[in-house]
Design an enzyme around this catalytic site. Structure first.
Site, PDB file in Angstrom:
ATOM      1  N   THR A  64       0.867  -1.181   0.000  1.00 54.71           N
ATOM      2  CA  THR A  64       0.000   0.000   0.000  1.00 54.71           C
ATOM      3  C   THR A  64       0.908   1.237   0.000  1.00 54.71           C
ATOM      4  OG1 THR A  64      -0.051   0.364   2.395  1.00 54.71           O
ATOM      5  CG2 THR A  64      -1.631  -1.258   1.485  1.00 54.71           C
ATOM      6  N   ILE A  96      -3.141  -9.937   2.588  1.00 54.68           N
ATOM      7  CA  ILE A  96      -3.448 -10.947   3.624  1.00 54.68           C
ATOM      8  C   ILE A  96      -4.909 -11.410   3.553  1.00 54.68           C
ATOM      9  CG2 ILE A  96      -1.613 -10.406   5.280  1.00 54.68           C
ATOM     10  CD1 ILE A  96      -3.791  -8.849   6.906  1.00 54.68           C
ATOM     11  N   THR A 152      -1.565  -2.900  19.422  1.00 58.51           N
ATOM     12  CA  THR A 152      -1.318  -1.539  19.893  1.00 58.51           C
ATOM     13  C   THR A 152      -1.914  -1.275  21.280  1.00 58.51           C
ATOM     14  OG1 THR A 152      -1.908   0.761  19.419  1.00 58.51           O
ATOM     15  CG2 THR A 152      -3.408  -0.884  18.592  1.00 58.51           C
ATOM     16  N   ASP A 153      -1.347  -0.299  21.969  1.00 58.39           N
ATOM     17  CA  ASP A 153      -1.925   0.097  23.260  1.00 58.39           C
ATOM     18  C   ASP A 153      -3.235   0.869  23.076  1.00 58.39           C
ATOM     19  OD1 ASP A 153      -0.871   2.458  22.232  1.00 58.39           O
ATOM     20  OD2 ASP A 153       0.276   3.004  24.022  1.00 58.39           O
ATOM     21  N   GLU A 154      -3.520   1.297  21.835  1.00 59.64           N
ATOM     22  CA  GLU A 154      -4.735   2.104  21.614  1.00 59.64           C
ATOM     23  C   GLU A 154      -6.014   1.307  21.862  1.00 59.64           C
ATOM     24  OE1 GLU A 154      -4.870   4.687  18.286  1.00 59.64           O
ATOM     25  OE2 GLU A 154      -2.762   5.248  18.478  1.00 59.64           O
ATOM     26  N   TYR A 188      -9.542   2.856  13.781  1.00 57.18           N
ATOM     27  CA  TYR A 188      -8.288   2.089  13.793  1.00 57.18           C
ATOM     28  C   TYR A 188      -8.188   1.214  15.045  1.00 57.18           C
ATOM     29  CZ  TYR A 188      -3.405   1.088  14.907  1.00 57.18           C
ATOM     30  OH  TYR A 188      -2.242   0.457  15.297  1.00 57.18           O
ATOM     31  N   LYS A 217      -8.196  -2.916  15.524  1.00 53.69           N
ATOM     32  CA  LYS A 217      -7.114  -3.682  16.165  1.00 53.69           C
ATOM     33  C   LYS A 217      -7.661  -4.468  17.361  1.00 53.69           C
ATOM     34  CE  LYS A 217      -3.237  -3.699  15.253  1.00 53.69           C
ATOM     35  NZ  LYS A 217      -2.404  -4.455  14.268  1.00 53.69           N
ATOM     36  N   ASN A 224       5.799   4.016  18.370  1.00 49.35           N
ATOM     37  CA  ASN A 224       7.168   3.765  17.914  1.00 49.35           C
ATOM     38  C   ASN A 224       7.703   4.963  17.139  1.00 49.35           C
ATOM     39  OD1 ASN A 224       7.703   0.277  17.172  1.00 49.35           O
ATOM     40  ND2 ASN A 224       6.332   1.114  18.702  1.00 49.35           N
ATOM     41  N   ARG A 250       1.850  10.677  24.771  1.00 50.27           N
ATOM     42  CA  ARG A 250       2.142   9.360  24.208  1.00 50.27           C
ATOM     43  C   ARG A 250       3.383   8.800  24.910  1.00 50.27           C
ATOM     44  NH1 ARG A 250      -2.244  10.183  22.957  1.00 50.27           N
ATOM     45  NH2 ARG A 250      -3.281  10.038  20.924  1.00 50.27           N
TER      46      ARG A 250
HETATM   47  P1  NAD Z   1       2.816   0.825   8.478  1.00 52.07           P
HETATM   48  O1  NAD Z   1       1.556   1.494   8.052  1.00 52.07           O
HETATM   49  O2  NAD Z   1       4.096   1.569   8.362  1.00 52.07           O
HETATM   50  O3  NAD Z   1       3.002  -0.527   7.643  1.00 52.07           O
HETATM   51  C1  NAD Z   1       1.953  -1.413   7.404  1.00 52.07           C
HETATM   52  C2  NAD Z   1       2.362  -2.374   6.298  1.00 52.07           C
HETATM   53  O4  NAD Z   1       1.287  -3.317   6.102  1.00 52.07           O
HETATM   54  C3  NAD Z   1       2.605  -1.684   4.944  1.00 52.07           C
HETATM   55  O5  NAD Z   1       3.806  -2.145   4.379  1.00 52.07           O
HETATM   56  C4  NAD Z   1       1.407  -2.114   4.114  1.00 52.07           C
HETATM   57  O6  NAD Z   1       1.680  -2.194   2.717  1.00 52.07           O
HETATM   58  C5  NAD Z   1       1.083  -3.469   4.706  1.00 52.07           C
HETATM   59  N1  NAD Z   1      -0.307  -3.860   4.452  1.00 52.07           N
HETATM   60  C6  NAD Z   1      -1.429  -3.096   4.653  1.00 52.07           C
HETATM   61  N2  NAD Z   1      -2.518  -3.783   4.280  1.00 52.07           N
HETATM   62  C7  NAD Z   1      -2.086  -5.006   3.880  1.00 52.07           C
HETATM   63  C8  NAD Z   1      -2.760  -6.169   3.397  1.00 52.07           C
HETATM   64  N3  NAD Z   1      -4.095  -6.199   3.244  1.00 52.07           N
HETATM   65  N4  NAD Z   1      -2.024  -7.267   3.085  1.00 52.07           N
HETATM   66  C9  NAD Z   1      -0.665  -7.241   3.216  1.00 52.07           C
HETATM   67  N5  NAD Z   1       0.020  -6.159   3.634  1.00 52.07           N
HETATM   68  C10 NAD Z   1      -0.689  -5.055   3.978  1.00 52.07           C
HETATM   69  O7  NAD Z   1       2.560   0.330   9.947  1.00 52.07           O
HETATM   70  P2  NAD Z   1       3.598   0.203  11.171  1.00 52.07           P
HETATM   71  O8  NAD Z   1       3.646   1.491  11.877  1.00 52.07           O
HETATM   72  O9  NAD Z   1       4.820  -0.456  10.699  1.00 52.07           O
HETATM   73  O10 NAD Z   1       2.766  -0.819  12.119  1.00 52.07           O
HETATM   74  C11 NAD Z   1       2.926  -2.219  11.983  1.00 52.07           C
HETATM   75  C12 NAD Z   1       2.026  -2.920  12.975  1.00 52.07           C
HETATM   76  O11 NAD Z   1       2.343  -2.494  14.291  1.00 52.07           O
HETATM   77  C13 NAD Z   1       0.548  -2.615  12.789  1.00 52.07           C
HETATM   78  O12 NAD Z   1      -0.172  -3.792  13.005  1.00 52.07           O
HETATM   79  C14 NAD Z   1       0.237  -1.571  13.849  1.00 52.07           C
HETATM   80  O13 NAD Z   1      -1.098  -1.659  14.267  1.00 52.07           O
HETATM   81  C15 NAD Z   1       1.183  -2.014  14.949  1.00 52.07           C
HETATM   82  N6  NAD Z   1       1.648  -0.947  15.856  1.00 52.07           N
HETATM   83  C16 NAD Z   1       2.213   0.191  15.363  1.00 52.07           C
HETATM   84  C17 NAD Z   1       2.711   1.153  16.249  1.00 52.07           C
HETATM   85  C18 NAD Z   1       3.370   2.422  15.759  1.00 52.07           C
HETATM   86  O14 NAD Z   1       3.664   3.284  16.569  1.00 52.07           O
HETATM   87  N7  NAD Z   1       3.638   2.573  14.474  1.00 52.07           N
HETATM   88  C19 NAD Z   1       2.614   0.939  17.628  1.00 52.07           C
HETATM   89  C20 NAD Z   1       2.000  -0.240  18.090  1.00 52.07           C
HETATM   90  C21 NAD Z   1       1.541  -1.180  17.196  1.00 52.07           C
HETATM   91  O1  DAU Z   2      -0.035   4.028  20.430  1.00 49.58           O
HETATM   92  C1  DAU Z   2       0.335   3.206  19.349  1.00 49.58           C
HETATM   93  C2  DAU Z   2      -0.147   3.836  18.061  1.00 49.58           C
HETATM   94  O2  DAU Z   2       0.694   4.953  17.807  1.00 49.58           O
HETATM   95  C3  DAU Z   2      -0.133   2.874  16.881  1.00 49.58           C
HETATM   96  O3  DAU Z   2      -1.031   1.829  17.115  1.00 49.58           O
HETATM   97  C4  DAU Z   2      -0.505   3.594  15.585  1.00 49.58           C
HETATM   98  O4  DAU Z   2      -0.378   2.701  14.477  1.00 49.58           O
HETATM   99  C5  DAU Z   2       0.433   4.762  15.404  1.00 49.58           C
HETATM  100  O5  DAU Z   2       0.052   5.500  14.255  1.00 49.58           O
HETATM  101  C6  DAU Z   2       0.410   5.662  16.633  1.00 49.58           C
HETATM  102  O6  DAU Z   2      -0.876   6.330  16.757  1.00 49.58           O
HETATM  103  P1  DAU Z   2      -0.987   7.877  17.151  1.00 49.58           P
HETATM  104  O7  DAU Z   2      -2.283   8.392  16.668  1.00 49.58           O
HETATM  105  O8  DAU Z   2      -0.644   8.072  18.571  1.00 49.58           O
HETATM  106  O9  DAU Z   2       0.241   8.431  16.257  1.00 49.58           O
HETATM  107  P2  DAU Z   2       0.417   9.769  15.404  1.00 49.58           P
HETATM  108  O10 DAU Z   2       1.851   9.844  15.036  1.00 49.58           O
HETATM  109  O11 DAU Z   2      -0.590   9.878  14.309  1.00 49.58           O
HETATM  110  O12 DAU Z   2       0.104  10.912  16.469  1.00 49.58           O
HETATM  111  C7  DAU Z   2       0.857  11.013  17.672  1.00 49.58           C
HETATM  112  C8  DAU Z   2       0.297  12.161  18.466  1.00 49.58           C
HETATM  113  O13 DAU Z   2       0.583  13.395  17.781  1.00 49.58           O
HETATM  114  C9  DAU Z   2      -1.221  12.126  18.599  1.00 49.58           C
HETATM  115  O14 DAU Z   2      -1.580  12.631  19.881  1.00 49.58           O
HETATM  116  C10 DAU Z   2      -1.720  13.075  17.506  1.00 49.58           C
HETATM  117  C11 DAU Z   2      -0.606  14.096  17.428  1.00 49.58           C
HETATM  118  N1  DAU Z   2      -0.365  14.682  16.079  1.00 49.58           N
HETATM  119  C12 DAU Z   2      -0.195  13.845  15.037  1.00 49.58           C
HETATM  120  C13 DAU Z   2       0.044  14.343  13.777  1.00 49.58           C
HETATM  121  C14 DAU Z   2       0.233  13.418  12.589  1.00 49.58           C
HETATM  122  C15 DAU Z   2      -0.271  16.051  15.941  1.00 49.58           C
HETATM  123  O15 DAU Z   2      -0.406  16.819  16.910  1.00 49.58           O
HETATM  124  N2  DAU Z   2      -0.018  16.552  14.698  1.00 49.58           N
HETATM  125  C16 DAU Z   2       0.132  15.746  13.596  1.00 49.58           C
HETATM  126  O16 DAU Z   2       0.331  16.292  12.473  1.00 49.58           O
END
Ligand code: NAD
Ligand code: DAU
Length: 354
Positions: free
Chosen positions: A38, A64, A131-133, A156, A160, A186, A220
């Site tokens: 994607t 998937i 996720t913790d969300e 979202y 999850k 992360n 966060r």
């Molecule tokens: P990301 O959006 O960077 O990557 C997601 C990947 O999944 C992409 O490469 C996308 O192409 C692939 N994908 C999406 N739909 C798909 C499908 N139908 N089939 C196969 N592949 C598909 O996400 P991320 O930040 O790397 O997060 C990875 C995992 O960790 C997620 O499950 C997310 O919920 C979880 N998570 C993320 C965070 C965070 O802070 N980023 C924190 C806690 C948990």
């Molecule tokens: O807690 C784990 C989650 O963290 C993961 O499950 C999600 O996949 C990941 O995207 C992340 O979610 P958040 O919504 O917390 O992340 P984001 O980076 O979008 O936003 C972090 C915080 O910053 C949130 O309080 C919203 C705020 N924010 C975000 C953006 C993009 C802003 O203030 N301005 C912005 O432009």
């Protein structure tokens, strides 16, 4: 373990996990990176891995939700462990267009569970990265524990939560060898700039406005991505079947403080903005995210006590590494900013992905 399949391996955490697995963990088997590619996927981030580990690493483009395609990949490669990262991951996108979240996060996870169920005995571990969300929003006190009730607030986090429930139910009902981890926010290399930290680094570097939602006081709990990867591998290799582990950085920060740190680091590295003045001057408070969770904080005592994991990186050291990585990898940043990374993917793997 002979072959680990990483779903969503071309995304932010998946890419870092594959790098950790092949370069650092000591794991000697093969890795299949399965990804739909994607907008969030960036195979340029794994180009050197594919070259260095040819023979141990293979990429397959698949959705998937496509059970036949994924089943064939599992059987064809002798996959015995699945680490499931694939998801639609951005809260803001889930608010404007939730359908893909339901499809991938819920239906897709269900398809994978069915694939494992049909191969009982052959697949030794299905690890679900969550996720913790799912726990919802905290007040000023307290932390999420593994037994905190679920209370998701966005499409979202609800998707999850649904996937977590399915994974748990398949353990109880069919005895699948599953584990789940629920992690906090992360940050680190290779993150798509729709998320707070890379967005702020990209914009602050280029002297563009820094949009902070609401009053900037949402909290966060930040975790450096390599620490998350190490924790996941610890759960996969040593976690108990059917168990959940919370993973966090013990680093609670209001968003505005995170943005200040990034501005100050970039001022230090690049000097003041061309017209003079700190990058803090670029901060613009904008309309709040609907249903914006106020505070997340993880109690990661269980994984620390039972599996001996602890985050190695503090926010102070991790954010420096991160800012320096984006500054040192200007070509990667440019390919993302210009959309060149998509063209590269489509040239190699054909059309179809969003
Ligand atoms: P990301 O959006 O960077 O990557 C997601 C990947 O999944 C992409 O490469 C996308 O192409 C692939 N994908 C999406 N739909 C798909 C499908 N139908 N089939 C196969 N592949 C598909 O996400 P991320 O930040 O790397 O997060 C990875 C995992 O960790 C997620 O499950 C997310 O919920 C979880 N998570 C993320 C965070 C965070 O802070 N980023 C924190 C806690 C948990
Ligand atoms: O807690 C784990 C989650 O963290 C993961 O499950 C999600 O996949 C990941 O995207 C992340 O979610 P958040 O919504 O917390 O992340 P984001 O980076 O979008 O936003 C972090 C915080 O910053 C949130 O309080 C919203 C705020 N924010 C975000 C953006 C993009 C802003 O203030 N301005 C912005 O432009």
């Amino acid at each position: 373990m002979k072959c680990v399949m990483v779903t969503g391996g071309a995304g932010f955490i998946g890419t870092n996990f594959i790098r950790y697995l092949l370069d650092e963990s000591g794991y000697a088997g093969r890795v299949v990176c399965l990804d739909k590619l994607t907008y969030a996927a960036n195979l340029m981030s794994l180009e050197d891995v594919a070259r260095r580990h040819a023979g141990r690493y293979v990429f397959v483009r698949a959705d998937i939700c496509d059970a036949a395609a994924v089943g064939a990949v599992v059987d064809g490669n002798g996959v015995d462990v699945i680490c499931h990262f694939a998801a639609e991951s951005h809260v803001d996108r889930s608010i404007v267009a939730p359908d893909a979240f339901i499809e991938t996060n819920i239906v897709g996870t269900h398809r994978l569970l069915e694939i494992v169920r049909a191969r009982m005995g052959r697949i030794r571990r299905f690890h679900h990265v969550s996720t913790d969300e799912v726990y919802g929003s905290l007040g000023p006190e307290g932390r999420f524990r593994e037994d905190t009730p679920y209370h998701p607030n966005s499409p979202y986090s609800a998707s999850k939560a649904a996937s977590d429930h399915l994974v748990r139910a398949y353990r109880e009902t069919y005895g699948l060898p599953v584990t789940i981890s629920n992690c906090s926010n992360n940050y680190g290399p290779y993150q798509f700039p729709e998320k707070l930290i890379p967005l702020m680094i990209f914009n602050a570097r280029d002297g563009k406005p820094l949009p902070v939602y609401g009053d900037g006081m949402n909290v966060r709990d930040w975790l450096y991505v390599r620490d998350h990867c190490e924790a996941i591998w610890r759960v996969v290799t040593a976690g108990a079947d059917g168990e959940t582990y919370n993973i966090g950085g013990r680093t609670e920060l209001p968003n505005i403080e995170v943005v200040h740190v990034i501005c100050d680091l970039l001022d230090e590295r690049l000097g003041p903005l061309p017209g003079g003045g700190s990058r803090r001057g670029l901060i613009t408070f904008v309309k709040d995210r609907p249903g914006h969770d106020r505070r997340y904080a993880i109690d990661c005592g269980r994984i620390e006590r039972e599996l001996g994991w602890k985050a190695a990186e503090s926010f102070r050291t991790g954010i420096r590494r991160t800012v320096d990585w984006y500054l040192a990898n200007a070509d990667w940043v440019k390919s993302v900013q210009t959309g060149e990374y998509r063209k590269w993917v489509e040239d190699q793997y054909g059309g179809g992905a969003r």
